[in-house]
Design an enzyme around this catalytic site. Structure first.
Site, PDB file in Angstrom:
ATOM      1  N   CYS A 102      10.347  36.896  -8.275  1.00  0.00           N
ATOM      2  CA  CYS A 102      11.197  37.590  -9.809  1.00  0.00           C
ATOM      3  C   CYS A 102      12.929  37.012  -9.711  1.00  0.00           C
ATOM      4  CB  CYS A 102      10.351  38.849 -10.295  1.00  0.00           C
ATOM      5  SG  CYS A 102      11.011  39.011 -11.552  1.00  0.00           S
ATOM      6  N   HIS A 122       4.899  38.726  -9.346  1.00  0.00           N
ATOM      7  CA  HIS A 122       4.859  39.086  -8.152  1.00  0.00           C
ATOM      8  C   HIS A 122       3.414  39.273  -7.292  1.00  0.00           C
ATOM      9  CE1 HIS A 122       8.255  41.967  -9.772  1.00  0.00           C
ATOM     10  NE2 HIS A 122       8.028  41.273 -10.975  1.00  0.00           N
ATOM     11  N   GLU A 127       3.215  40.696  -4.771  1.00  0.00           N
ATOM     12  CA  GLU A 127       2.653  41.743  -4.007  1.00  0.00           C
ATOM     13  C   GLU A 127       1.588  42.712  -5.250  1.00  0.00           C
ATOM     14  OE1 GLU A 127       6.644  42.366  -6.954  1.00  0.00           O
ATOM     15  OE2 GLU A 127       5.437  41.103  -5.611  1.00  0.00           O
TER      16      GLU A 127
END
Length: 359
Positions: A248, A332, A334
């Protein structure tokens, strides 16, 4: 109690207040996720923003103690169609109203979030003021017109760690430059055995190398990437010395560090359902996203390749160096919230760490 959301274009929405009371300003953005409002509220990347949830019912599974992505909430305001005051979930510990009140976040419910979202989509993100109580909506509009823009604000120091700390692991040592890191980035590294040393965003190259890491992780974070020139300088000097993985804001910083440029998107990408294509494999992943800026493809030097693209608007979603172990993604991997489709990128980073350690 009544609440108001006033936009800089003169539009005013009137609803019901929940959470904290008072007045706050910020950039008004929308998130299209159907779930994950707790992770949205505690994602440091939303610092400086008033978040509109497009899904009509928010708060139905309450707030729990396990799904926080940061120590507190950094959003400036929270806008929903309906705020559920009777949550049902075996993990619930607080209602969303109680959580927002504790965190000092003003909420407004009962407005037409579809109309608000369409306005942002048509005209772009706007500055806004959210307020509770008896106020003059015309005054709120004038305040919105004079609010600072998201660019130029020093948001990263507000959300990042002030001190170096270590999350133990038995494997490779990774330095995480914290620009507003979500907790799940650390969890994903820990799950792969990595020892994670989290450092403030102003940490210099010499101090980072003195920690003897096998790799560098650049986290997500809020605001305009050009507002962290010190981090861009540090990353530029680190490239070529160690494997680097950016997420990001970290992705945008890599883009700037290699000589590229960034620009502001009209209304950004925020949600858990954005299709991204991996150009190497041809596979499409559904991704979790939260950003308002993007890397300009045409500005990139020849030794940097675009690795992923957004299938909604063809914006750059990933970069990789053609010779060095440096890569990044705009979304993202994650997740939290969102699909876990892209966690394989942490395994790719681990391959780079293994290769570096074997040298």
């Amino acid at each position: 109690m009544q609440a108001y959301l006033a936009l800089e274009d003169g539009t005013v929405f009137t609803g019901k207040a929940f959470g904290a009371t008072g007045e706050q300003w910020g950039e008004v953005v929308f998130n299209t996720g159907m779930t994950g409002y707790q992770e949205v509220l505690t994602d440091p990347s939303y610092c400086g923003q008033i978040v509109v949830m497009t899904y009509p019912l928010i708060g139905n599974y309450g707030i729990n103690k396990d799904d926080f992505e940061a120590r507190s909430s950094f959003v400036r305001g929270f806008v929903v169609k309906e705020a559920c005051d009777r949550p049902s979930n075996w993990r619930v510990s607080n209602k969303i109203d109680e959580f927002l009140a504790r965190e000092g976040v003003i909420g407004i419910s009962g407005i037409d979030t579809r109309a608000l979202t369409r306005r942002i989509r048509n005209h772009g993100t706007m500055r806004g003021v959210i307020s509770t109580g008896t106020v003059d909506p015309r005054e709120l509009v004038e305040k919105a017109k004079t609010c600072p823009y998201i660019s130029g604000q020093e948001l990263v120091p507000t959300v990042a760690t002030k001190e170096i700390y270590t999350v133990p692991g038995s494997g490779h040592r990774v330095v995480l430059m914290d620009f507003g890191a979500k907790a799940n980035i650390i969890r994903c590294l820990n799950n792969r055995g990595c020892e994670v040393i989290v450092v403030p965003p102003t940490t210099g190259v010499a101090e980072i190398l003195a920690l003897n890491p096998q790799g560098i992780m650049l986290s997500n974070g809020p605001g305009d990437p050009t507002d962290v020139p010190y981090a861009i300088k540090t990353v530029k000097e680190l490239i070529g010395k160690l494997p680097v993985f950016g997420i990001c804001l970290g992705h945008q910083i890599i883009g700037l560090a290699v000589g590229g440029k960034t620009y502001k998107l009209k209304f950004g990408h925020r949600g858990a359902n954005h299709p991204v294509k991996d150009l190497a494999s041809g596979r499409v992943y559904i991704t979790s996203q939260n950003h308002g800026f993007a890397v300009d493809k045409e500005s990139l030097p020849q030794d940097i390749a675009v690795s992923h693209i957004n299938l909604n608007d063809n914006t750059v979603e990933g970069l990789c160096h053609k010779r060095l172990p440096v890569f990044s993604v705009q979304y993202h991997p994650e997740a939290a919230p969102g699909p876990m489709d892209s966690e394989y990128l942490f395994d790719r980073f681990l391959v780079h760490l293994n290769q570096y350690a074997a040298q």
